[in-house]
Design a protein around this motif. Structure first.
Motif, PDB file in Angstrom:
ATOM      1  N   VAL A 105       0.842  -1.199   0.000  1.00  0.00           N
ATOM      2  CA  VAL A 105       0.000   0.000   0.000  1.00  0.00           C
ATOM      3  C   VAL A 105       0.877   1.250   0.000  1.00  0.00           C
ATOM      4  N   THR A 106       1.949   1.228   0.779  1.00  0.00           N
ATOM      5  CA  THR A 106       2.867   2.364   0.832  1.00  0.00           C
ATOM      6  C   THR A 106       3.463   2.645  -0.544  1.00  0.00           C
ATOM      7  N   ALA A 107       3.938   1.596  -1.215  1.00  0.00           N
ATOM      8  CA  ALA A 107       4.545   1.766  -2.533  1.00  0.00           C
ATOM      9  C   ALA A 107       3.541   2.319  -3.542  1.00  0.00           C
ATOM     10  N   ALA A 108       2.319   1.792  -3.519  1.00  0.00           N
ATOM     11  CA  ALA A 108       1.291   2.263  -4.453  1.00  0.00           C
ATOM     12  C   ALA A 108       0.926   3.721  -4.175  1.00  0.00           C
ATOM     13  N   PHE A 109       0.781   4.068  -2.891  1.00  0.00           N
ATOM     14  CA  PHE A 109       0.442   5.442  -2.516  1.00  0.00           C
ATOM     15  C   PHE A 109       1.522   6.409  -2.988  1.00  0.00           C
ATOM     16  N   LEU A 110       2.778   6.074  -2.718  1.00  0.00           N
ATOM     17  CA  LEU A 110       3.875   6.954  -3.105  1.00  0.00           C
ATOM     18  C   LEU A 110       3.970   7.094  -4.622  1.00  0.00           C
ATOM     19  N   ALA A 111       3.712   5.992  -5.343  1.00  0.00           N
ATOM     20  CA  ALA A 111       3.759   6.059  -6.807  1.00  0.00           C
ATOM     21  C   ALA A 111       2.713   7.029  -7.340  1.00  0.00           C
ATOM     22  N   VAL A 112       1.485   6.944  -6.800  1.00  0.00           N
ATOM     23  CA  VAL A 112       0.413   7.843  -7.249  1.00  0.00           C
ATOM     24  C   VAL A 112       0.727   9.281  -6.848  1.00  0.00           C
ATOM     25  N   ALA A 113       1.202   9.489  -5.606  1.00  0.00           N
ATOM     26  CA  ALA A 113       1.490  10.838  -5.127  1.00  0.00           C
ATOM     27  C   ALA A 113       2.604  11.496  -5.936  1.00  0.00           C
ATOM     28  N   VAL A 114       3.679  10.747  -6.185  1.00  0.00           N
ATOM     29  CA  VAL A 114       4.805  11.305  -6.940  1.00  0.00           C
ATOM     30  C   VAL A 114       4.382  11.613  -8.376  1.00  0.00           C
ATOM     31  N   ALA A 115       3.656  10.690  -8.996  1.00  0.00           N
ATOM     32  CA  ALA A 115       3.206  10.920 -10.371  1.00  0.00           C
ATOM     33  C   ALA A 115       2.314  12.165 -10.452  1.00  0.00           C
ATOM     34  N   THR A 116       1.417  12.316  -9.477  1.00  0.00           N
ATOM     35  CA  THR A 116       0.544  13.490  -9.453  1.00  0.00           C
ATOM     36  C   THR A 116       1.361  14.759  -9.251  1.00  0.00           C
ATOM     37  N   GLY A 117       2.330  14.710  -8.324  1.00  0.00           N
ATOM     38  CA  GLY A 117       3.162  15.879  -8.060  1.00  0.00           C
ATOM     39  C   GLY A 117       3.963  16.308  -9.265  1.00  0.00           C
ATOM     40  N   VAL A 118       4.547  15.348  -9.966  1.00  0.00           N
ATOM     41  CA  VAL A 118       5.327  15.663 -11.165  1.00  0.00           C
ATOM     42  C   VAL A 118       4.440  16.272 -12.235  1.00  0.00           C
ATOM     43  N   LEU A 119       3.238  15.722 -12.371  1.00  0.00           N
ATOM     44  CA  LEU A 119       2.308  16.243 -13.379  1.00  0.00           C
ATOM     45  C   LEU A 119       1.936  17.694 -13.074  1.00  0.00           C
ATOM     46  N   VAL A 120       1.589  17.983 -11.823  1.00  0.00           N
ATOM     47  CA  VAL A 120       1.201  19.347 -11.447  1.00  0.00           C
ATOM     48  C   VAL A 120       2.380  20.309 -11.590  1.00  0.00           C
ATOM     49  N   ALA A 121       3.569  19.851 -11.224  1.00  0.00           N
ATOM     50  CA  ALA A 121       4.744  20.732 -11.249  1.00  0.00           C
ATOM     51  C   ALA A 121       5.238  21.018 -12.664  1.00  0.00           C
ATOM     52  N   THR A 122       4.971  20.131 -13.614  1.00  0.00           N
ATOM     53  CA  THR A 122       5.545  20.268 -14.955  1.00  0.00           C
ATOM     54  C   THR A 122       4.517  20.584 -16.040  1.00  0.00           C
ATOM     55  N   SER A 123       3.244  20.419 -15.749  1.00  0.00           N
ATOM     56  CA  SER A 123       2.216  20.651 -16.770  1.00  0.00           C
ATOM     57  C   SER A 123       1.436  21.924 -16.447  1.00  0.00           C
ATOM     58  N   PRO A 124       1.486  22.924 -17.293  1.00  0.00           N
ATOM     59  CA  PRO A 124       0.717  24.153 -17.055  1.00  0.00           C
ATOM     60  C   PRO A 124      -0.784  23.894 -16.931  1.00  0.00           C
ATOM     61  N   ASP A 125      -1.296  22.957 -17.724  1.00  0.00           N
ATOM     62  CA  ASP A 125      -2.728  22.665 -17.659  1.00  0.00           C
ATOM     63  C   ASP A 125      -3.105  22.067 -16.303  1.00  0.00           C
ATOM     64  N   ALA A 126      -2.278  21.141 -15.820  1.00  0.00           N
ATOM     65  CA  ALA A 126      -2.559  20.542 -14.516  1.00  0.00           C
ATOM     66  C   ALA A 126      -2.411  21.574 -13.405  1.00  0.00           C
ATOM     67  N   LEU A 127      -1.426  22.433 -13.512  1.00  0.00           N
ATOM     68  CA  LEU A 127      -1.209  23.465 -12.503  1.00  0.00           C
ATOM     69  C   LEU A 127      -2.383  24.435 -12.460  1.00  0.00           C
ATOM     70  N   ALA A 128      -2.957  24.710 -13.623  1.00  0.00           N
ATOM     71  CA  ALA A 128      -4.090  25.647 -13.686  1.00  0.00           C
ATOM     72  C   ALA A 128      -5.297  25.120 -12.912  1.00  0.00           C
ATOM     73  N   LEU A 129      -5.400  23.805 -12.789  1.00  0.00           N
ATOM     74  CA  LEU A 129      -6.518  23.215 -12.043  1.00  0.00           C
ATOM     75  C   LEU A 129      -6.415  23.465 -10.544  1.00  0.00           C
ATOM     76  N   MET A 130      -5.255  23.896 -10.089  1.00  0.00           N
ATOM     77  CA  MET A 130      -5.045  24.138  -8.656  1.00  0.00           C
ATOM     78  C   MET A 130      -5.532  25.517  -8.220  1.00  0.00           C
ATOM     79  N   GLY A 131      -6.084  26.299  -9.129  1.00  0.00           N
ATOM     80  CA  GLY A 131      -6.611  27.610  -8.775  1.00  0.00           C
ATOM     81  C   GLY A 131      -6.011  28.707  -9.626  1.00  0.00           C
ATOM     82  N   THR A 132      -6.488  29.905  -9.429  1.00  0.00           N
ATOM     83  CA  THR A 132      -5.938  31.050 -10.158  1.00  0.00           C
ATOM     84  C   THR A 132      -4.528  31.342  -9.669  1.00  0.00           C
ATOM     85  N   PRO A 133      -3.741  32.062 -10.447  1.00  0.00           N
ATOM     86  CA  PRO A 133      -2.375  32.385 -10.001  1.00  0.00           C
ATOM     87  C   PRO A 133      -2.328  33.046  -8.626  1.00  0.00           C
TER      88      PRO A 133
END
Length: 329
Positions: A105-133
């Motif tokens: 469960v730990t490995a699966a959780f970390l895999a999902v969390a890291v993948a989500t974090g990388v996506l938000v940090a590197t994709s402008p579209d994903a970052l935009a979903l986090m709110g206005t600037p």
């Protein structure tokens, strides 16, 4: 054995035993009858388990016998030895038996969390979903850090929230889907928050604020998810046991885990309430998180291995679980 016919023939005896066990006062003759009926019903339970292990009938008879045994011998009074047995044997055994589920469960959780974090940090579209600037900047600059306000009230709030998540993972474990959904949702939320902080150059602050309490806190959630999923898998594959007995045994062990996690989450809540947001140096805060997590796993692996080696599973003793009963003759 024709279970239906056997049940029809023996039901009057079982009902009479239950009636006597529920009475406030018994005459001498009724007390003798209670003992005789208890022995006869215990023999019936043994016969049903051996020849036609119907879960409903077994549960019914077990409940009647537990009530009658309590009337005959008196209720069990909790003692210091019970607390010691729980802390030293039952709880570490239950945690040790699901250790690999917890790791998975730990490995699966970390895999999902890291993948989500990388996506938000590197994709402008994903970052935009986090709110206005402006909303993102306010969260990164003030909201995230201000959340960790030291104090008893904050520690209690954190404990309550995490206890609820753990309870959902455990209480809905038999479904399989709901614990997985709860874990996945939290993994995405943690990853998205980290990704947002990283996108604004504040990943160090995120890790510093998460590490002191998060190491133990998230591990407790992983354990809850592991326990719930283990119960689901027991329902799918009970092994050599009957499905009813397997679920009963693993369910009671899961309840042991649930009680233990109350203490684990209380510790993580205290760390989050008094250490994470304190004025202590960051290396000290992170060291506290590492120490409490190390202590937890030492408890599980050292005491758990010893308890399992001695035959403990986290389940109740056979007599209290209703598997060891007196029989006639």
């Amino acid at each position: 054995m024709d279970l239906d016919a056997y049940t029809r023939a023996r039901t009057p005896t079982w009902q009479r035993l239950d009636e006597l066990a529920r009475r406030r006062g018994l005459t001498g003759a009724e007390a003798d009858e209670l003992v005789a009926l208890y022995q006869a019903t215990a023999t019936d339970l043994s016969a049903v388990r051996s020849a036609a292990p119907d879960p409903e009938t077994v549960t019914r008879l077990s409940q009647v016998l537990v009530r009658a045994r309590s009337r005959l011998a008196g209720t069990h009074a909790p003692s210091l030895s019970d607390v010691t047995s729980f802390v030293v044997l039952r709880l570490p055994a239950a945690l040790y038996r699901i250790r690999w589920w917890t790791v998975a469960v730990t490995a699966a959780f970390l895999a999902v969390a890291v993948a989500t974090g990388v996506l938000v940090a590197t994709s402008p579209d994903a970052l935009a979903l986090m709110g206005t600037p402006s909303e993102q900047q306010e969260y990164v600059d003030t909201a995230f850090e201000e959340y960790y306000t030291p104090g008893v009230g904050f520690a209690a709030m954190v404990w309550t929230n995490n206890a609820f998540i753990a309870a959902v993972c455990i209480g809905t474990g038999i479904t399989g889907f709901l614990p997985a959904y709860m874990l996945a949702t939290n993994a995405v939320n943690v990853g998205a928050a980290g990704g947002l902080m990283a996108a604004h150059g504040r990943l160090d602050v995120f890790l510093q604020l998460i590490a002191p309490h998060g190491l133990l806190e998230l591990t407790a959630i992983f354990v809850a998810g592991a326990a719930g999923l283990r119960l689901f898998w027991t329902w799918v594959d009970p092994g050599p046991r009957t499905r009813g007995r397997a679920l009963a045994q693993e369910g009671r062990a899961l309840f042991t885990v649930a009680i233990g996690l109350v203490g684990v989450l209380a510790v993580s809540g205290l760390v989050e309430g008094f250490v994470t947001g304190s004025a202590l140096p960051w290396p000290v805060k992170v060291a506290v998180g590492v120490v409490v997590l190390t202590a937890f796993w030492a408890y599980v692996l050292v005491l758990g291995r010893r308890a399992v080696g001695a035959g403990h599973t986290g389940d109740l003793d056979a007599d209290r679980a209703g598997y060891s009963v007196a029989t006639a003759g």
